[in-house]
Write an enzyme that holds these catalytic residues in place. Structure first.
Site, PDB file in Angstrom:
ATOM      1  N   LYS A  35      38.726  38.666  30.343  1.00  9.56           N
ATOM      2  CA  LYS A  35      37.876  38.954  31.509  1.00  9.56           C
ATOM      3  C   LYS A  35      38.533  38.507  32.813  1.00  9.56           C
ATOM      4  O   LYS A  35      37.896  37.938  33.682  1.00  9.56           O
ATOM      5  CB  LYS A  35      36.515  38.293  31.330  1.00  9.56           C
ATOM      6  CG  LYS A  35      35.776  38.794  30.098  1.00  9.56           C
ATOM      7  CD  LYS A  35      34.388  38.237  30.020  1.00  9.56           C
ATOM      8  CE  LYS A  35      33.649  38.691  28.783  1.00  9.56           C
ATOM      9  NZ  LYS A  35      33.525  40.106  28.610  1.00  9.56           N
ATOM     10  N   CYS A  36      39.815  38.776  32.936  1.00  4.14           N
ATOM     11  CA  CYS A  36      40.611  38.347  34.079  1.00  4.14           C
ATOM     12  C   CYS A  36      41.106  39.579  34.833  1.00  4.14           C
ATOM     13  O   CYS A  36      41.275  40.643  34.234  1.00  4.14           O
ATOM     14  CB  CYS A  36      41.795  37.518  33.548  1.00  4.14           C
ATOM     15  SG  CYS A  36      43.010  37.019  34.775  1.00  4.14           S
ATOM     16  N   GLY A  37      41.354  39.427  36.113  1.00  4.22           N
ATOM     17  CA  GLY A  37      41.930  40.518  36.885  1.00  4.22           C
ATOM     18  C   GLY A  37      43.299  40.940  36.365  1.00  4.22           C
ATOM     19  O   GLY A  37      43.745  42.058  36.610  1.00  4.22           O
ATOM     20  N   THR A  39      44.010  41.045  33.105  1.00  7.59           N
ATOM     21  CA  THR A  39      43.846  41.527  31.732  1.00  7.59           C
ATOM     22  C   THR A  39      44.545  42.864  31.474  1.00  7.59           C
ATOM     23  O   THR A  39      45.069  43.066  30.373  1.00  7.59           O
ATOM     24  CB  THR A  39      42.345  41.596  31.362  1.00  7.59           C
ATOM     25  OG1 THR A  39      41.808  40.270  31.471  1.00  7.59           O
ATOM     26  CG2 THR A  39      42.129  42.097  29.953  1.00  7.59           C
TER      27      THR A  39
END
Length: 163
Positions: A35-37, A39
Site C-alpha cells: 500500500k505504498c506509492g 508499490t
C-alpha cells in the site's frame, strides 16, 4: 556467519535461510509493501526477475510494515495481492522489521553498505534494494526511488550474471 545463513521464513511460514531462498544465486533483496506509492515497482522487480532468472539471478521480496503501516496484510493477503496484481513469481519471505531494536538479522548485515548516494544506516523507506553476489557479499544498495529498470541497477545485476 554469512548473510546467506540468516534464518528467515518463506512467506508461507516454512523455515528457511536466505541461501535456501536464493538457491545460492545472486539476488536483489527488497523490502516491499502493498500500500505504498512505490508499490508499482513490483512490476519492474518481476520483469527483472524474469529476464535474468535463467542467468542464475533472483529477486527476493521482504515484506515490512514499518513505514506508515503500508504492509498491514497477513501472509496470505500479501501473497494474493502480489500474485493477482503484479504476477509476482519471485520468492517472498515472512514480514520482518528492517529498522530499530527488532531489526531482522538479515538487515543487520545490510544497512552498513552505502547506497548510490554514499549513505549508510537505516533503511529509508519501502523498496530499498540490496544486490547480493552468490557468496552473500553485498555488491550494491539502491535507494527506494531507484526503479528496478534503472540502467545502473540493471548493469549491476548483469555484472553478476554474465560470465
Amino acid at each position: 556467519m554469512s548473510i546467506l545463513d540468516a534464518p528467515i521464513a518463506r512467506l508461507d511460514g516454512t523455515p528457511a535461510t536466505l541461501r535456501e531462498i536464493t538457491g545460492g544465486r545472486p539476488a536483489l533483496v527488497v523490502n516491499v509493501a502493498s500500500k505504498c506509492g512505490l508499490t508499482p515497482q513490483y512490476a519492474g522487480l518481476e520483469q527483472l526477475h524474469e529476464k535474468y532468472a535463467e542467468a542464475g539471478f533472483t529477486v527476493v521480496g521482504v515484506p515490512c510494515n514499518q513505514f506508515l503501516g503500508q504492509e498491514p496484510g497477513s501472509s496470505e493477503e500479501i501473497a494474493e495481492f502480489c500474485s493477482a496484481t503484479y504476477g509476482v513469481t519471485f520468492p517472498m519471505t515472512e514480514k520482518v522489521e528492517v529498522n530499530g531494536e527488532g531489526r531482522h538479522e538479515l538487515y543487520r548485515g545490510l544497512v552498513d553498505v552505502p547506497n548510490e548516494k554514499g549513505e549508510t544506516g537505516d533503511v529509508q523507506w519501502n523498496f530499498e534494494k540490496f544486490l547480493l553476489a552468490s557468496d552473500g557479499t553485498v555488491v550494491a544498495r539502491f535507494s527506494p526511488g531507484v526503479e528496478p529498470t534503472d540502467p545502473t541497477l540493471v548493469d549491476a545485476v548483469r555484472s553478476l550474471t554474465t560470465p
